[in-house]
Write a protein that holds these residues in place. Structure first.
Motif, PDB file in Angstrom:
ATOM      1  N   ARG A 140     -45.140 -14.658  19.299  1.00  0.00           N
ATOM      2  CA  ARG A 140     -45.270 -13.300  19.836  1.00  0.00           C
ATOM      3  C   ARG A 140     -45.679 -12.295  18.761  1.00  0.00           C
ATOM      4  NH1 ARG A 140     -40.639 -14.991  23.019  1.00  0.00           N
ATOM      5  NH2 ARG A 140     -39.217 -14.096  21.471  1.00  0.00           N
ATOM      6  N   MET A 141     -45.405 -12.620  17.493  1.00  0.00           N
ATOM      7  CA  MET A 141     -45.807 -11.745  16.386  1.00  0.00           C
ATOM      8  C   MET A 141     -47.261 -11.965  15.971  1.00  0.00           C
ATOM      9  SD  MET A 141     -42.479 -12.038  13.914  1.00  0.00           S
ATOM     10  CE  MET A 141     -40.868 -12.230  14.648  1.00  0.00           C
ATOM     11  N   GLY A 142     -47.910 -12.945  16.567  1.00  0.00           N
ATOM     12  CA  GLY A 142     -49.296 -13.212  16.233  1.00  0.00           C
ATOM     13  C   GLY A 142     -49.492 -14.298  15.195  1.00  0.00           C
ATOM     14  N   ILE A 143     -48.454 -15.064  14.898  1.00  0.00           N
ATOM     15  CA  ILE A 143     -48.598 -16.187  13.971  1.00  0.00           C
ATOM     16  C   ILE A 143     -49.375 -17.299  14.679  1.00  0.00           C
ATOM     17  CG2 ILE A 143     -47.383 -17.973  12.676  1.00  0.00           C
ATOM     18  CD1 ILE A 143     -47.164 -15.219  11.426  1.00  0.00           C
ATOM     19  N   HIS A 144     -50.458 -17.753  14.049  1.00  0.00           N
ATOM     20  CA  HIS A 144     -51.268 -18.816  14.653  1.00  0.00           C
ATOM     21  C   HIS A 144     -51.314 -20.083  13.812  1.00  0.00           C
ATOM     22  CE1 HIS A 144     -54.325 -17.631  11.741  1.00  0.00           C
ATOM     23  NE2 HIS A 144     -54.276 -16.385  12.202  1.00  0.00           N
ATOM     24  N   ALA A 145     -50.643 -20.088  12.666  1.00  0.00           N
ATOM     25  CA  ALA A 145     -50.504 -21.338  11.911  1.00  0.00           C
ATOM     26  C   ALA A 145     -49.674 -22.321  12.741  1.00  0.00           C
ATOM     27  CB  ALA A 145     -49.816 -21.065  10.570  1.00  0.00           C
ATOM     28  N   PRO A 146     -49.861 -23.632  12.571  1.00  0.00           N
ATOM     29  CA  PRO A 146     -49.042 -24.594  13.323  1.00  0.00           C
ATOM     30  C   PRO A 146     -47.553 -24.388  13.040  1.00  0.00           C
ATOM     31  CG  PRO A 146     -50.896 -25.692  12.259  1.00  0.00           C
ATOM     32  CD  PRO A 146     -50.869 -24.296  11.722  1.00  0.00           C
ATOM     33  N   ILE A 147     -46.754 -24.363  14.092  1.00  0.00           N
ATOM     34  CA  ILE A 147     -45.296 -24.159  13.963  1.00  0.00           C
ATOM     35  C   ILE A 147     -44.602 -25.402  14.508  1.00  0.00           C
ATOM     36  CG2 ILE A 147     -43.324 -22.697  14.519  1.00  0.00           C
ATOM     37  CD1 ILE A 147     -45.326 -20.430  15.111  1.00  0.00           C
ATOM     38  N   LEU A 148     -43.818 -26.044  13.670  1.00  0.00           N
ATOM     39  CA  LEU A 148     -43.132 -27.286  14.030  1.00  0.00           C
ATOM     40  C   LEU A 148     -41.619 -27.084  13.963  1.00  0.00           C
ATOM     41  CD1 LEU A 148     -45.206 -29.754  11.787  1.00  0.00           C
ATOM     42  CD2 LEU A 148     -45.796 -28.857  14.051  1.00  0.00           C
ATOM     43  N   LEU A 149     -40.893 -27.883  14.728  1.00  0.00           N
ATOM     44  CA  LEU A 149     -39.440 -27.837  14.690  1.00  0.00           C
ATOM     45  C   LEU A 149     -38.914 -28.772  13.611  1.00  0.00           C
ATOM     46  CD1 LEU A 149     -38.303 -27.820  18.437  1.00  0.00           C
ATOM     47  CD2 LEU A 149     -38.320 -25.925  16.817  1.00  0.00           C
ATOM     48  N   ALA A 150     -37.990 -28.258  12.819  1.00  0.00           N
ATOM     49  CA  ALA A 150     -37.302 -29.054  11.797  1.00  0.00           C
ATOM     50  C   ALA A 150     -35.814 -29.102  12.140  1.00  0.00           C
ATOM     51  CB  ALA A 150     -37.505 -28.435  10.416  1.00  0.00           C
ATOM     52  N   THR A 151     -35.088 -29.921  11.427  1.00  0.00           N
ATOM     53  CA  THR A 151     -33.632 -29.935  11.557  1.00  0.00           C
ATOM     54  C   THR A 151     -33.026 -29.875  10.160  1.00  0.00           C
ATOM     55  OG1 THR A 151     -33.238 -32.324  11.345  1.00  0.00           O
ATOM     56  CG2 THR A 151     -33.864 -31.499  13.523  1.00  0.00           C
ATOM     57  N   THR A 152     -31.771 -29.447  10.095  1.00  0.00           N
ATOM     58  CA  THR A 152     -31.006 -29.703   8.889  1.00  0.00           C
ATOM     59  C   THR A 152     -30.643 -31.181   8.907  1.00  0.00           C
ATOM     60  OG1 THR A 152     -29.021 -28.943  10.054  1.00  0.00           O
ATOM     61  CG2 THR A 152     -30.152 -27.352   8.647  1.00  0.00           C
ATOM     62  N   GLU A 153     -29.864 -31.646   7.932  1.00  0.00           N
ATOM     63  CA  GLU A 153     -29.680 -33.092   7.875  1.00  0.00           C
ATOM     64  C   GLU A 153     -28.237 -33.478   7.584  1.00  0.00           C
ATOM     65  OE1 GLU A 153     -29.200 -32.478   3.680  1.00  0.00           O
ATOM     66  OE2 GLU A 153     -30.735 -31.622   4.987  1.00  0.00           O
ATOM     67  N   VAL A 154     -27.938 -34.733   7.919  1.00  0.00           N
ATOM     68  CA  VAL A 154     -26.661 -35.363   7.589  1.00  0.00           C
ATOM     69  C   VAL A 154     -26.932 -36.359   6.467  1.00  0.00           C
ATOM     70  CG1 VAL A 154     -24.781 -36.839   8.411  1.00  0.00           C
ATOM     71  CG2 VAL A 154     -25.813 -35.151   9.959  1.00  0.00           C
ATOM     72  N   ARG A 155     -26.215 -36.214   5.380  1.00  0.00           N
ATOM     73  CA  ARG A 155     -26.438 -37.147   4.264  1.00  0.00           C
ATOM     74  C   ARG A 155     -26.043 -38.564   4.663  1.00  0.00           C
ATOM     75  NH1 ARG A 155     -24.963 -33.728  -1.249  1.00  0.00           N
ATOM     76  NH2 ARG A 155     -26.197 -31.890  -0.672  1.00  0.00           N
ATOM     77  N   ASP A 156     -26.931 -39.494   4.365  1.00  0.00           N
ATOM     78  CA  ASP A 156     -26.684 -40.887   4.733  1.00  0.00           C
ATOM     79  C   ASP A 156     -25.357 -41.385   4.169  1.00  0.00           C
ATOM     80  OD1 ASP A 156     -29.542 -40.263   4.865  1.00  0.00           O
ATOM     81  OD2 ASP A 156     -29.849 -42.393   5.279  1.00  0.00           O
ATOM     82  N   SER A 157     -25.052 -40.979   2.942  1.00  0.00           N
ATOM     83  CA  SER A 157     -23.833 -41.448   2.277  1.00  0.00           C
ATOM     84  C   SER A 157     -22.570 -40.992   3.001  1.00  0.00           C
ATOM     85  CB  SER A 157     -23.792 -40.951   0.833  1.00  0.00           C
ATOM     86  OG  SER A 157     -23.835 -39.532   0.779  1.00  0.00           O
ATOM     87  N   LEU A 158     -22.681 -39.911   3.772  1.00  0.00           N
ATOM     88  CA  LEU A 158     -21.509 -39.385   4.478  1.00  0.00           C
ATOM     89  C   LEU A 158     -21.024 -40.358   5.539  1.00  0.00           C
ATOM     90  CD1 LEU A 158     -20.010 -36.549   4.321  1.00  0.00           C
ATOM     91  CD2 LEU A 158     -21.218 -36.005   6.436  1.00  0.00           C
ATOM     92  N   VAL A 159     -21.952 -41.081   6.164  1.00  0.00           N
ATOM     93  CA  VAL A 159     -21.597 -41.922   7.318  1.00  0.00           C
ATOM     94  C   VAL A 159     -21.905 -43.403   7.092  1.00  0.00           C
ATOM     95  CG1 VAL A 159     -21.850 -40.058   8.991  1.00  0.00           C
ATOM     96  CG2 VAL A 159     -23.850 -41.412   8.367  1.00  0.00           C
ATOM     97  N   GLU A 160     -22.253 -43.786   5.861  1.00  0.00           N
ATOM     98  CA  GLU A 160     -22.745 -45.150   5.648  1.00  0.00           C
ATOM     99  C   GLU A 160     -21.694 -46.219   5.959  1.00  0.00           C
ATOM    100  OE1 GLU A 160     -24.045 -45.484   1.655  1.00  0.00           O
ATOM    101  OE2 GLU A 160     -22.142 -44.878   0.748  1.00  0.00           O
ATOM    102  N   ASP A 161     -20.414 -45.911   5.816  1.00  0.00           N
ATOM    103  CA  ASP A 161     -19.366 -46.900   6.095  1.00  0.00           C
ATOM    104  C   ASP A 161     -18.598 -46.591   7.374  1.00  0.00           C
ATOM    105  OD1 ASP A 161     -19.879 -48.339   3.714  1.00  0.00           O
ATOM    106  OD2 ASP A 161     -18.715 -46.880   2.559  1.00  0.00           O
TER     107      ASP A 161
END
Length: 354
Positions: A140-161
């Motif tokens: 709506r502000m007139g941005i025409h560059a490609p806009i993609l959705l990202a996420t934050t992340e869960v560290r693999d080491s947090l849940v590996e076991d």
């Protein structure tokens, strides 16, 4: 491909710093970092000129192919990161812009009358945002560059076991893991718990988090004491093994937040198989199937939260199914290794020479 990432000081706590620390082990490209902004015991104003000089040297002599800037949608950050973006473009570098924080009031103002420095971000090869609402606002502000959705992340080491088959669906312990702040819904959480305790006296609420405002934390504790609400435990901020144990020991995650970009703790709770009870604020709603992984509730009324949680307490089979759905989705989409691979794939697609 050589990538230069512009970030706050790694010695500071904050979402951007935490995000890249989580991804750092999984880059396959040649990634280096350059710091800007305040340092411990040093205000940002003193650092402005030295930071720019170091950045220009990195551009000239490090010869990155791609630069990643990490603004928040706030006036100062837009101007600062916009300047870093323009300098990189003047030197022929591709630039990726990843928006982290988002000031909704300022965003609405810019939709009505966009500023020149908002338009600078059209020079990005692509823009990452954490929520589809933010993408719509930029359009709506007139941005025409490609806009993609990202996420934050869960560290693999947090849940590996972690083994999610241990979950039975029974709820005895509720978890609030976030900064202790009114806008995170701390009072709504406590009032929800007080309502639940009338019917389910064996429940415990574990509050894991802290605040720079020590008086506010004390006010919250005084509120609990004044209301004579039993079985609320304040653990303070938890990290590492303590955080892992907090997710393992609890059965349901609650965060009736007023406003979010994308709360990492929500994703971590899902990765530990906890049903999430929160609000449709920020990026979580783009990755959450309501009533299949928990509940996203528009209301801030504690009675509504208590009713939903009470239903899950009475129906452990539903609770277990929700937790398992959340676990599977989180492990497929939110692990840092997966997020880094997607980031690099998008860089290769949008930043190749045309």
């Amino acid at each position: 491909m050589k990538v230069l990432i512009v970030t706050p000081s790694p010695k500071l706590t904050g979402g951007v710093t935490f995000y890249y620390k989580g991804l750092d082990a999984y880059w396959s490209n040649d990634v280096t970092y350059v710091t800007y902004g305040r340092r411990p015991n040093m205000p940002a104003l003193i650092c402005v000129v030295p930071d720019l000089m170091v950045y220009i040297c990195k551009l000239l002599f490090g010869r990155p192919d791609v630069v990643i800037v990490n603004p928040s949608f706030r006036p100062y950050q837009l101007k600062r990161d916009g300047l870093y973006l323009l300098l990189a473009r003047l030197m022929g570098k591709k630039v990726v812009s990843l928006f982290h924080g988002w000031d909704r009031t300022y965003s609405r103002r810019m939709e009505l009358r966009p500023s020149r420095y908002v338009g600078w971000f059209n020079k990005s090869a692509f823009i990452y945002v954490l929520c589809s609402d933010f993408k719509k606002a930029l359009l709506r502000m007139g941005i025409h560059a490609p806009i993609l959705l990202a996420t934050t992340e869960v560290r693999d080491s947090l849940v590996e076991d972690y083994d999610n088959t241990q979950r039975t669906g029974e709820i005895r312990n509720l978890l609030f893991l976030a900064r202790i702040d009114k806008r995170k819904g701390i009072y709504e959480t406590i009032e929800t718990f007080a309502l639940l305790k009338r019917k389910y006296p064996c429940l415990t609420l574990n509050i894991c988090g802290d605040s720079d405002d020590r008086q506010f934390v004390q006010d919250v504790k005084d509120f609990v004491a004044t209301k004579n609400i039993k079985d609320i435990v304040f653990h303070g901020a938890v990290y590492g093994q303590e955080k892992i144990q907090a997710f393992k020991d609890n059965d349901l995650y609650i965060l009736p937040t007023y406003e979010e970009g994308m709360a990492t703790s929500q994703l971590e709770a899902m990765a530990f198989g906890l049903p999430v009870i929160s609000r449709p604020e920020g990026g979580i709603k783009d990755h959450f199937e309501n009533e299949a992984m928990g509940y996203l509730i528009d209301s801030l009324d504690p009675h509504v939260y208590a009713d939903k949680i009470g239903f899950l307490i009475d129906h452990p089979d539903v609770c277990k199914r929700m937790g398992n759905n959340a676990f599977q989705y989180a492990h497929a989409h939110f692990l840092a290794s997966s997020v880094a691979r997607k980031f690099e794939t998008d860089i290769n697609i949008y930043c190749h020479e045309k």
